[in-house]
Design a protein around this motif. Structure first.
Motif, mmCIF file in Angstrom:
data_model
loop_
_atom_site.group_PDB
_atom_site.id
_atom_site.type_symbol
_atom_site.label_atom_id
_atom_site.label_comp_id
_atom_site.label_asym_id
_atom_site.label_seq_id
_atom_site.Cartn_x
_atom_site.Cartn_y
_atom_site.Cartn_z
ATOM 1 N N MET A 271 31.235 42.605 11.606
ATOM 2 C CA MET A 271 31.598 42.622 10.182
ATOM 3 C C MET A 271 30.582 41.864 9.344
ATOM 4 O O MET A 271 29.829 41.025 9.850
ATOM 5 N N ASP A 272 30.580 42.191 8.061
ATOM 6 C CA ASP A 272 29.741 41.483 7.094
ATOM 7 C C ASP A 272 30.315 41.788 5.713
ATOM 8 O O ASP A 272 30.958 42.818 5.524
ATOM 9 N N ILE A 273 30.046 40.872 4.754
ATOM 10 C CA ILE A 273 30.578 41.148 3.413
ATOM 11 C C ILE A 273 29.625 41.975 2.571
ATOM 12 O O ILE A 273 29.999 42.411 1.498
ATOM 13 N N CYS B 196 35.327 40.142 4.792
ATOM 14 C CA CYS B 196 35.056 38.719 5.019
ATOM 15 C C CYS B 196 35.571 38.350 6.411
ATOM 16 O O CYS B 196 36.663 38.775 6.810
ATOM 17 N N HIS B 197 34.813 37.543 7.115
ATOM 18 C CA HIS B 197 35.236 37.200 8.484
ATOM 19 C C HIS B 197 36.537 36.406 8.555
ATOM 20 O O HIS B 197 37.156 36.329 9.595
ATOM 21 N N SER B 198 36.954 35.818 7.434
ATOM 22 C CA SER B 198 38.251 35.112 7.438
ATOM 23 C C SER B 198 39.396 36.105 7.691
ATOM 24 O O SER B 198 40.496 35.705 8.031
ATOM 25 N N ALA C 171 30.917 38.052 13.768
ATOM 26 C CA ALA C 171 31.547 37.694 12.487
ATOM 27 C C ALA C 171 30.582 37.770 11.309
ATOM 28 O O ALA C 171 31.007 37.681 10.157
ATOM 29 N N THR C 172 29.295 37.935 11.594
ATOM 30 C CA THR C 172 28.270 37.994 10.527
ATOM 31 C C THR C 172 27.158 38.928 11.016
ATOM 32 O O THR C 172 26.108 38.471 11.461
ATOM 33 N N CYS C 173 27.353 40.233 10.907
ATOM 34 C CA CYS C 173 26.419 41.130 11.616
ATOM 35 C C CYS C 173 25.019 41.187 10.984
ATOM 36 O O CYS C 173 24.048 41.483 11.670
ATOM 37 N N GLY C 174 24.895 40.914 9.677
ATOM 38 C CA GLY C 174 23.568 40.798 9.063
ATOM 39 C C GLY C 174 22.653 41.966 9.370
ATOM 40 O O GLY C 174 22.990 43.133 9.111
ATOM 41 N N ASN C 175 21.502 41.687 9.957
ATOM 42 C CA ASN C 175 20.555 42.761 10.279
ATOM 43 C C ASN C 175 20.840 43.416 11.634
ATOM 44 O O ASN C 175 20.093 44.291 12.071
ATOM 45 N N GLY C 176 21.868 42.943 12.328
ATOM 46 C CA GLY C 176 22.352 43.653 13.502
ATOM 47 C C GLY C 176 21.805 43.190 14.852
ATOM 48 O O GLY C 176 22.171 43.737 15.884
ATOM 49 N N TYR C 177 20.956 42.166 14.854
ATOM 50 C CA TYR C 177 20.347 41.770 16.140
ATOM 51 C C TYR C 177 21.391 41.211 17.108
ATOM 52 O O TYR C 177 21.352 41.489 18.311
ATOM 53 N N ASP C 178 22.327 40.426 16.572
ATOM 54 C CA ASP C 178 23.380 39.896 17.444
ATOM 55 C C ASP C 178 24.319 41.019 17.889
ATOM 56 O O ASP C 178 24.723 41.077 19.050
ATOM 57 N N THR C 179 24.647 41.917 16.957
ATOM 58 C CA THR C 179 25.528 43.049 17.320
ATOM 59 C C THR C 179 24.878 43.873 18.424
ATOM 60 O O THR C 179 25.531 44.241 19.399
HETATM 61 N N1 SAM Z 1 23.740 38.029 12.887
HETATM 62 C C1 SAM Z 1 22.767 38.549 11.975
HETATM 63 C C2 SAM Z 1 21.642 39.229 12.719
HETATM 64 O O1 SAM Z 1 21.625 39.238 13.957
HETATM 65 O O2 SAM Z 1 20.759 39.795 12.047
HETATM 66 C C3 SAM Z 1 22.281 37.550 10.954
HETATM 67 C C4 SAM Z 1 23.374 37.048 10.047
HETATM 68 S S1 SAM Z 1 22.810 36.380 8.524
HETATM 69 C C5 SAM Z 1 22.084 34.860 9.004
HETATM 70 C C6 SAM Z 1 24.313 35.877 7.763
HETATM 71 C C7 SAM Z 1 25.175 37.041 7.279
HETATM 72 O O3 SAM Z 1 26.466 36.544 6.945
HETATM 73 C C8 SAM Z 1 24.661 37.742 6.035
HETATM 74 O O4 SAM Z 1 24.391 39.081 6.302
HETATM 75 C C9 SAM Z 1 25.811 37.605 5.034
HETATM 76 O O5 SAM Z 1 26.021 38.742 4.234
HETATM 77 C C10 SAM Z 1 26.988 37.394 5.958
HETATM 78 N N2 SAM Z 1 28.140 36.758 5.325
HETATM 79 C C11 SAM Z 1 28.154 35.842 4.340
HETATM 80 N N3 SAM Z 1 29.424 35.491 4.050
HETATM 81 C C12 SAM Z 1 30.223 36.213 4.875
HETATM 82 C C13 SAM Z 1 31.636 36.312 5.056
HETATM 83 N N4 SAM Z 1 32.462 35.563 4.338
HETATM 84 N N5 SAM Z 1 32.114 37.172 5.966
HETATM 85 C C14 SAM Z 1 31.264 37.937 6.717
HETATM 86 N N6 SAM Z 1 29.923 37.888 6.595
HETATM 87 C C15 SAM Z 1 29.406 37.032 5.690
#
Ligand code: SAM
Length: 226
Positions: free
Chosen positions: A56-58, A119-121, A29-37
């Motif tokens: 996904m990510d915003i 957005c993950h919602s 739900a928050t892929c960010g830098n991709g480590y979890d993905t």
């Molecule tokens: N899981 C990631 C990784 O393994 O690198 C780290 C995630 S980081 C802590 C949080 C992420 O949540 C950010 O990339 C941010 O853009 C994303 N984010 C913030 N609000 C969001 C939303 N409403 N829906 C989806 N992603 C969101």
């Protein structure tokens, strides 16, 4: 793990490995830098089947970063982009961002991961309906090394948790790594905790892993659908 040097995310990955089964659908739900993905894709690819990861990510920077990491990390004999005939598994990334250029896109064959700029919602809009989801993972807060103003917010996090609850398969897991050290982080954690505390005990096992002697350490919240 509690007394070792593992990070909350690594502990989370260890838990996921016990949950993920053959053919599972997983959501980052928050892929960010991709480590979890990446960890999820490896879990799905380990089990040759119909499994798939929806990530996904915003923000654009996060999706670019995830795309790059997947590209860099999965280019081996066993995990390959493209389609060599003798490849054991094929990773196909379908990037669902019509307005986003500069990200490598691969298509065709068996897709193991798809990235979405939403957005993950709204996760229910991108994960096909009727497919039970085994794992929905959140890693809340801001993108490490990125824009600290783009941050998860309690309101949409709670909407996403409601969506995850609707999509989850029996035996599935909602996993959250929650950061409390930044402005708004503690409030978001309290919102997550209130959500978890309200889930009926007959259907859910809800627990958290929190360091008691490091008050700003991330907290791992695990919600298991019985
Ligand atoms: N899981 C990631 C990784 O393994 O690198 C780290 C995630 S980081 C802590 C949080 C992420 O949540 C950010 O990339 C941010 O853009 C994303 N984010 C913030 N609000 C969001 C939303 N409403 N829906 C989806 N992603 C969101």
């Amino acid at each position: 793990y509690i007394f070792g040097k593992k990070k909350a995310t690594e502990v989370a990955h260890s838990v996921w490995r016990h949950i993920v089964q053959n053919g599972d659908i997983l959501v980052d739900a928050t892929c960010g830098n991709g480590y979890d993905t990446l960890a999820m894709v490896k879990m799905v690819a380990d089990k040759p089947s119909t499994g798939r990861v929806y990530a996904m990510d915003i923000q654009k920077a996060a999706l670019e970063s995830t795309s790059y990491l997947l590209d860099e990390s999965l280019d081996s004999d066993e995990l390959v982009f493209g389609c060599p005939k003798d490849a054991k598994y094929m990773i196909v990334m379908r990037i669902c961002m019509p307005n986003l250029s500069g990200i490598t896109s691969h298509s065709g064959g068996k897709g193991l991961v798809e990235l979405f700029a939403i957005c993950h919602s709204r996760m229910e809009e991108v994960v096909p309906k009727g497919i039970p989801v085994r794992l929905v993972a959140f890693n809340l807060g801001y993108l490490p090394g990125g824009d600290k103003a783009t941050i998860t917010k309690s309101e949409t996090t709670l909407q996403a948790l409601e969506a995850a609850k609707r999509m989850l398969a029996p035996g599935g897991l909602i996993s959250l790594v929650v950061y409390v050290g930044h402005p708004g982080g503690r409030e978001e954690y309290e919102a997550v905790q209130a959500f978890a505390s309200g889930l009926p005990v007959e259907n859910w096992i809800c627990c958290k892993l929190q360091m008691l002697n490091r008050s700003s350490a991330p907290i791992l919240v695990l919600l298991l659908n019985r």
